[in-house]
Design an enzyme around this catalytic site. Sequence first.
Site, PDB file in Angstrom:
ATOM      1  N   ILE A 263     -30.462   6.441  83.111  1.00  0.00           N
ATOM      2  CA  ILE A 263     -31.398   5.588  83.853  1.00  0.00           C
ATOM      3  C   ILE A 263     -30.770   4.349  84.464  1.00  0.00           C
ATOM      4  CG2 ILE A 263     -33.439   6.379  82.613  1.00  0.00           C
ATOM      5  CD1 ILE A 263     -33.261   3.904  80.853  1.00  0.00           C
ATOM      6  N   PHE A 264     -29.528   4.016  84.107  1.00  0.00           N
ATOM      7  CA  PHE A 264     -28.938   2.827  84.717  1.00  0.00           C
ATOM      8  C   PHE A 264     -27.885   3.235  85.744  1.00  0.00           C
ATOM      9  CE2 PHE A 264     -25.017   3.231  82.570  1.00  0.00           C
ATOM     10  CZ  PHE A 264     -24.219   2.116  82.743  1.00  0.00           C
ATOM     11  N   ASP A 265     -27.414   2.265  86.519  1.00  0.00           N
ATOM     12  CA  ASP A 265     -26.418   2.515  87.570  1.00  0.00           C
ATOM     13  C   ASP A 265     -26.937   3.542  88.573  1.00  0.00           C
ATOM     14  OD1 ASP A 265     -23.631   1.789  88.417  1.00  0.00           O
ATOM     15  OD2 ASP A 265     -23.408   3.965  88.333  1.00  0.00           O
ATOM     16  N   GLY A 266     -28.161   3.416  88.940  1.00  0.00           N
ATOM     17  CA  GLY A 266     -28.800   4.403  89.811  1.00  0.00           C
ATOM     18  C   GLY A 266     -29.339   5.531  88.958  1.00  0.00           C
ATOM     19  N   GLY A 267     -30.623   5.497  88.655  1.00  0.00           N
ATOM     20  CA  GLY A 267     -31.221   6.517  87.790  1.00  0.00           C
ATOM     21  C   GLY A 267     -31.004   7.915  88.338  1.00  0.00           C
TER      22      GLY A 267
ATOM     23  N   GLN B 117     -22.994  29.997  60.457  1.00  0.00           N
ATOM     24  CA  GLN B 117     -22.920  30.323  61.875  1.00  0.00           C
ATOM     25  C   GLN B 117     -23.684  29.321  62.741  1.00  0.00           C
ATOM     26  OE1 GLN B 117     -24.789  34.070  63.290  1.00  0.00           O
ATOM     27  NE2 GLN B 117     -22.691  34.664  63.807  1.00  0.00           N
TER      28      GLN B 117
ATOM     29  N   ARG C 258     -24.268  20.640  51.066  1.00  0.00           N
ATOM     30  CA  ARG C 258     -25.729  20.642  51.036  1.00  0.00           C
ATOM     31  C   ARG C 258     -26.281  21.537  49.917  1.00  0.00           C
ATOM     32  NH1 ARG C 258     -25.303  16.490  53.948  1.00  0.00           N
ATOM     33  NH2 ARG C 258     -25.876  16.477  56.137  1.00  0.00           N
TER      34      ARG C 258
ATOM     35  N   GLY D   6     -27.952  16.306  59.849  1.00  0.00           N
ATOM     36  CA  GLY D   6     -29.152  16.230  59.031  1.00  0.00           C
ATOM     37  C   GLY D   6     -29.713  14.823  58.967  1.00  0.00           C
TER      38      GLY D   6
END
Length: 201
Positions: free
Chosen positions: A170-174, A87, A77, A148
């Site tokens: 949210i699926f398979d029982g939220g 760190q 970068r 980034g």
Amino acid sequence: MFERAIETIGHRAHLVPEFSLQNVKTTHQNLLGQQGSGLALTAGAFTATAALVGVFGVALMRAAFEFALQIARTEKRGGVHAIIEHQAVGYALADAKTTIEAARYLSWRACHALDTQSPAAEELAVQAKIFGSEAAVRVITDLMRVAGIESYDQETPFAGLLRDALALPIFDGGNTGVRRRQLHALLKRNDYDPLLASGAA
């Protein structure tokens, strides 16, 4: 009657049909279990799948971690050193890896409890689903910060991983409407043993 297949933004291998039942009747001989126990039967069928959702979360986090680690080791970068030497980046990777291992072990414990028919299986499976699914969203998002702006590029795996992770809570029982309610019900039981799932009972 089949209404439609819901077009989801992620987790595309999972069929999400919408259907309706109208004027359905059946004979008493076709009854599964005892009359009035359908909700418990359905909940039992979803116990094993809860643990698997935890595993799905681990898989998504591991894929994101491997890619973020590669970026951290190679990208400078504009600096002299790879960004992993900083760190903030190192700590973000360490936190992500710790969460991945915690979710992996909890999911493994849940699957093992289901395989051995442990009395703690339901609690562990639901915990694995909640923790693994919510950790996946959080960890992948944190790893995108390490990578980034490139993480927002469709050429990287992050977009697809995050889209798939967003489905897990949210699926398979939220987690809010179903899974936390299951844990809450367990905790309220007079015979609940808080050490059972830890193996210390």
